[in-house]
Design a protein around this motif. Structure first.
Motif, mmCIF file in Angstrom:
data_model
loop_
_atom_site.group_PDB
_atom_site.id
_atom_site.type_symbol
_atom_site.label_atom_id
_atom_site.label_comp_id
_atom_site.label_asym_id
_atom_site.label_seq_id
_atom_site.Cartn_x
_atom_site.Cartn_y
_atom_site.Cartn_z
ATOM 1 N N MET A 512 -22.091 8.491 9.384
ATOM 2 C CA MET A 512 -21.405 7.323 8.818
ATOM 3 C C MET A 512 -20.718 7.675 7.505
ATOM 4 O O MET A 512 -21.231 8.457 6.709
ATOM 5 C CB MET A 512 -22.390 6.180 8.565
ATOM 6 C CG MET A 512 -22.909 5.491 9.795
ATOM 7 S SD MET A 512 -23.653 3.886 9.388
ATOM 8 C CE MET A 512 -22.217 2.816 9.515
ATOM 9 N N GLU A 513 -19.567 7.047 7.291
ATOM 10 C CA GLU A 513 -18.862 7.133 6.015
ATOM 11 C C GLU A 513 -18.278 5.766 5.693
ATOM 12 O O GLU A 513 -17.826 5.046 6.602
ATOM 13 C CB GLU A 513 -17.734 8.178 6.068
ATOM 14 C CG GLU A 513 -18.228 9.617 6.094
ATOM 15 C CD GLU A 513 -17.085 10.612 6.038
ATOM 16 O OE1 GLU A 513 -15.955 10.262 6.444
ATOM 17 O OE2 GLU A 513 -17.317 11.753 5.586
ATOM 18 N N LEU A 514 -18.283 5.427 4.422
ATOM 19 C CA LEU A 514 -17.678 4.182 3.943
ATOM 20 C C LEU A 514 -16.508 4.559 3.049
ATOM 21 O O LEU A 514 -16.669 5.306 2.083
ATOM 22 C CB LEU A 514 -18.704 3.367 3.160
ATOM 23 C CG LEU A 514 -18.235 2.048 2.536
ATOM 24 C CD1 LEU A 514 -17.688 1.099 3.602
ATOM 25 C CD2 LEU A 514 -19.374 1.389 1.762
ATOM 26 N N TYR A 515 -15.312 4.051 3.378
ATOM 27 C CA TYR A 515 -14.106 4.469 2.678
ATOM 28 C C TYR A 515 -13.723 3.494 1.562
ATOM 29 O O TYR A 515 -14.128 2.324 1.555
ATOM 30 C CB TYR A 515 -12.956 4.616 3.676
ATOM 31 C CG TYR A 515 -13.243 5.634 4.748
ATOM 32 C CD1 TYR A 515 -13.523 6.959 4.425
ATOM 33 C CD2 TYR A 515 -13.288 5.275 6.100
ATOM 34 C CE1 TYR A 515 -13.811 7.899 5.399
ATOM 35 C CE2 TYR A 515 -13.571 6.208 7.081
ATOM 36 C CZ TYR A 515 -13.841 7.514 6.727
ATOM 37 O OH TYR A 515 -14.140 8.443 7.694
ATOM 38 N N ARG A 516 -12.941 3.986 0.641
ATOM 39 C CA ARG A 516 -12.470 3.185 -0.488
ATOM 40 C C ARG A 516 -11.649 1.995 0.009
ATOM 41 O O ARG A 516 -10.862 2.124 0.944
ATOM 42 C CB ARG A 516 -11.602 4.061 -1.394
ATOM 43 C CG ARG A 516 -11.128 3.377 -2.659
ATOM 44 C CD ARG A 516 -10.278 4.319 -3.494
ATOM 45 N NE ARG A 516 -8.907 4.393 -3.034
ATOM 46 C CZ ARG A 516 -7.960 5.118 -3.613
ATOM 47 N NH1 ARG A 516 -8.256 5.850 -4.673
ATOM 48 N NH2 ARG A 516 -6.745 5.143 -3.141
ATOM 49 N N PRO A 517 -11.820 0.824 -0.594
ATOM 50 C CA PRO A 517 -10.972 -0.318 -0.219
ATOM 51 C C PRO A 517 -9.493 0.004 -0.421
ATOM 52 O O PRO A 517 -9.132 0.806 -1.292
ATOM 53 C CB PRO A 517 -11.427 -1.425 -1.176
ATOM 54 C CG PRO A 517 -12.812 -1.039 -1.573
ATOM 55 C CD PRO A 517 -12.813 0.461 -1.617
ATOM 56 N N GLN A 518 -8.667 -0.635 0.384
ATOM 57 C CA GLN A 518 -7.220 -0.475 0.279
ATOM 58 C C GLN A 518 -6.558 -1.847 0.270
ATOM 59 O O GLN A 518 -7.097 -2.810 0.820
ATOM 60 C CB GLN A 518 -6.683 0.347 1.452
ATOM 61 C CG GLN A 518 -7.142 1.799 1.446
ATOM 62 C CD GLN A 518 -6.511 2.598 2.579
ATOM 63 O OE1 GLN A 518 -6.298 2.079 3.666
ATOM 64 N NE2 GLN A 518 -6.222 3.857 2.318
ATOM 65 N N VAL A 519 -5.390 -1.897 -0.331
ATOM 66 C CA VAL A 519 -4.635 -3.145 -0.394
ATOM 67 C C VAL A 519 -3.706 -3.235 0.816
ATOM 68 O O VAL A 519 -2.966 -2.297 1.104
ATOM 69 C CB VAL A 519 -3.813 -3.235 -1.696
ATOM 70 C CG1 VAL A 519 -2.973 -4.509 -1.710
ATOM 71 C CG2 VAL A 519 -4.731 -3.192 -2.908
ATOM 72 N N THR A 520 -3.775 -4.358 1.516
ATOM 73 C CA THR A 520 -2.864 -4.623 2.629
ATOM 74 C C THR A 520 -2.186 -5.965 2.380
ATOM 75 O O THR A 520 -2.762 -6.852 1.750
ATOM 76 C CB THR A 520 -3.612 -4.659 3.976
ATOM 77 O OG1 THR A 520 -4.667 -5.627 3.898
ATOM 78 C CG2 THR A 520 -4.215 -3.309 4.302
ATOM 79 N N ALA A 521 -0.977 -6.112 2.884
ATOM 80 C CA ALA A 521 -0.221 -7.357 2.705
ATOM 81 C C ALA A 521 -0.060 -8.032 4.064
ATOM 82 O O ALA A 521 1.031 -8.072 4.635
ATOM 83 C CB ALA A 521 1.140 -7.076 2.077
ATOM 84 N N ASN A 522 -1.150 -8.581 4.594
ATOM 85 C CA ASN A 522 -1.105 -9.187 5.921
ATOM 86 C C ASN A 522 -1.687 -10.591 5.954
ATOM 87 O O ASN A 522 -2.134 -11.067 6.994
ATOM 88 C CB ASN A 522 -1.830 -8.291 6.935
ATOM 89 C CG ASN A 522 -3.272 -8.006 6.548
ATOM 90 O OD1 ASN A 522 -3.751 -8.466 5.523
ATOM 91 N ND2 ASN A 522 -3.961 -7.246 7.385
ATOM 92 N N LEU A 523 -1.693 -11.255 4.810
ATOM 93 C CA LEU A 523 -2.103 -12.651 4.761
ATOM 94 C C LEU A 523 -0.904 -13.560 4.985
ATOM 95 O O LEU A 523 0.250 -13.108 4.897
ATOM 96 C CB LEU A 523 -2.729 -12.956 3.399
ATOM 97 C CG LEU A 523 -4.139 -12.422 3.153
ATOM 98 C CD1 LEU A 523 -4.509 -12.557 1.682
ATOM 99 C CD2 LEU A 523 -5.155 -13.137 4.024
#
Length: 580
Positions: A512-523
């Motif tokens: 398992m790996e947990l990745y850094r949050p990323q910004v998405t523009a899908n709202l």
């Protein structure tokens, strides 16, 4: 006998959610329910080889804010990206129902301030095709999602629904108001709400700085809500304490609610630097309540709460400085280019944060340690990892180093600030995980789109807390499944047992790996939010349908509204288990 089952999972190591020892077995599913565990002879229309993998119940997240998101989209990310199969929303006393037609904008502004959801997103996304809370549930009944979802009736909208402008202006209620609020709670719970939620937290404000309607209400109003639960004969009371008060004062309120309602109370157990003594007092208060025959549960994060700062997020350490205001809404590349100007840099470094909302100013001024987030997110920071500690070692000011760090990765860098010392917090929560009346939660999925991304706490438990402190897998899985499910009355899930709902995860924990949050523009309206991915979930299953394979959505949407509490299967899981 071919195709006897809808799904058979072969040869996985089952960690069943009860705290029992793991065992190797097949798991068969039919009509959304687990029907056989052991050596399964019958075939499945679909089969999964889980040899060498771990099979767990689906995770249950009882503290989310998907109240709006569920009305405009079907994927409850980031929670559903991290093995969560059931979410409970309506927490912290905020939400979108009940609401009168003239108060839609007020509810949007409240959620914007308390839960950091952009106003434009909610104005476009939330349909408001309801007024009463039962009507809200009816609207949700038509929705389909990748997880099951349940709701609580929130105090602030209820107050305004009953009292109108007087409620928003924090005026005291009349006797008639209290009776109406009591009746609305009872009506909502009888219609399928899992309970009622309130907040006494002074941080919960409109963006203007005005307090949320529930925050300063007196005990008689809170107890009127409790009476609504008593009338309904079921449900839980969720509350956020006043973090500025001592724990004994807040526990007295929770005890009064439990006594008046006869129902369980659950509250947000948060470590604060201003009142460090409160944590132990709350823990002691929970244990004393249990000894006195009252059920009061603390919801806590398995790591310190982390606020994220970045140039593309809601806040950064300079975002409230006057010279940053003209940059705030610029595209990221333009913002970065402007900030690389030495003159602007010097000006921003010399200024102090200013805002009419004291909570926002406090958010900036309270930063004592900031940490760079790497591609594979390691949340267990040591004090020497902070930018402030690095600044001391290199002889530059902390603000200079922070400023330059924000510009890294073309401005996509994310810095994390914790509310508590990491190692100290891990130490004091070590023995709480899996304990009675201690619930791992507070991920806040569906909220804080631009400042917090804690909904991946389920994956963090398996990557950041497993074994290193002596925490065993069975305890961790229990804390993510049967414990939270039972705390809100959902006894039909959270256990790999015959007759239980077929909500399951198949996990490659070793990789398992947990990745850094990323910004998405899908709202809606092009709004931005933080998303967070991981590796290791081979499959997530809701009601027997595979919703995610290797972390990628299958597009299947078996998730539905949960109306009211659910009973456990007739046969206990332990008695029903058939070992190979």
């Amino acid at each position: 006998m071919s195709n006897q089952h809808d799904l058979v999972i072969r040869g996985g190591t089952v960690v069943d959610g009860t705290g029992a020892a793991p065992f190797v077995a097949d798991v068969a599913v039919r009509d959304g329910v687990i029907v056989e565990i052991g050596s399964v002879d019958g075939k499945g229309r679909e089969e999964i080889d889980a040899t060498g993998l771990t099979v767990t119940p689906g995770f249950v997240d009882v503290h989310t804010h998907y109240d709006g998101q569920i009305t405009w989209e079907s994927q409850m990310a980031p929670s559903s990206d991290h093995g969560v199969t059931t979410v409970v929303m309506g927490n912290c006393g905020v939400g979108f129902a009940p609401v009168r037609a003239g108060d839609h904008h007020l509810m949007i502004k409240l959620m914007e301030g308390v839960e950091d959801i952009p106003e434009v997103v909610m104005a476009e996304g939330v349909p408001f095709n309801w007024s009463s809370f039962p009507e809200y549930l009816d609207a949700l009944d038509k929705r389909q999602a990748d997880v099951d979802f349940a709701a609580q009736i929130p105090h602030s909208p209820l107050r305004v629904y009953v009292m109108g402008k007087r409620g928003a202006d924090l005026e005291p209620p009349t006797l008639e108001d209290l009776v109406a609020m009591r009746n609305c709670v009872s009506e909502a719970v009888r219609a399928g709400a899992l309970g009622v939620a309130s907040s006494r937290n002074l941080f919960h404000r409109f963006r203007s700085g005005a307090l949320a309607p529930s925050v300063t209400t007196e005990l008689d109003e809170v107890l009127a809500l409790a009476e609504g639960l008593k009338d309904a004969g079921t449900g839980v009371f969720q509350c956020n304490p006043n973090l500025d008060n001592d724990a004994e004062t807040e526990m007295a309120v929770f005890r009064a609610i439990a006594q008046q309602s006869g129902r369980p109370v659950t509250f947000s157990l948060i470590a604060t630097p201003t009142r460090p003594e409160n944590w132990d007092a709350y823990v002691a208060g929970i244990k004393q309540a249990s000894a006195d025959g009252l059920t009061i549960r603390g919801q806590f994060m398995p790591r310190p709460m982390g606020v994220l700062y970045g140039l593309d997020l809601s806040f950064n350490p300079f975002s409230l400085n006057p010279s940053f205001r003209p940059l705030a809404k610029l595209p990221l590349d333009e913002k970065v280019a402007r900030m690389r100007d030495p003159e602007l840099r010097a000006r921003l470094l010399s200024e102090q944060p200013e805002d009419p909302n004291p909570a926002f100013v406090g958010l900036i001024k309270s930063i004592t340690a900031l940490y760079r987030m790497s591609r594979v997110a390691d949340y267990n920071y040591a004090p020497q990892d902070s930018l402030q500690a690095q600044a001391e070692r290199t002889g530059v000011t902390a603000n200079e180093l922070i400023y330059d760090a924000l510009l890294e990765d073309d401005g996509r860098a994310i810095l994390c600030s914790y509310s508590s010392d990491v190692q100290e917090y891990l130490g004091k929560t070590r023995d709480m995980i899996g304990q009675d009346n201690m619930i791992v939660a507070l991920g806040d999925g569906g909220a804080h789109y631009g400042m917090i991304c804690d909904a991946a706490y389920t994956t963090y438990m398996l990557t950041g807390r497993l074994e290193g402190e002596g925490l065993d897998l069975t305890t961790i899985i229990k804390s993510l499944t049967s414990q939270p499910a039972q705390s809100v009355g959902l006894q039909d899930r959270g256990v790999v047992g015959i007759g239980y709902k077929a909500d399951l995860n198949i996990i490659d924990i070793a990789n398992m790996e947990l990745y850094r949050p990323q910004v998405t523009a899908n709202l809606p309206a092009g709004g931005k939010r933080l998303s967070q991915k991981s590796k290791g979930y081979l499959a997530t299953i809701v009601s027997g349908a595979i919703t995610y394979r290797n972390g990628v959505s299958t597009g299947v949407l078996p998730g539905r509204l949960i109306r009211g509490v659910k009973s456990a299967p007739a046969a206990p899981a332990e008695a029903a288990r058939q070992l190979a």
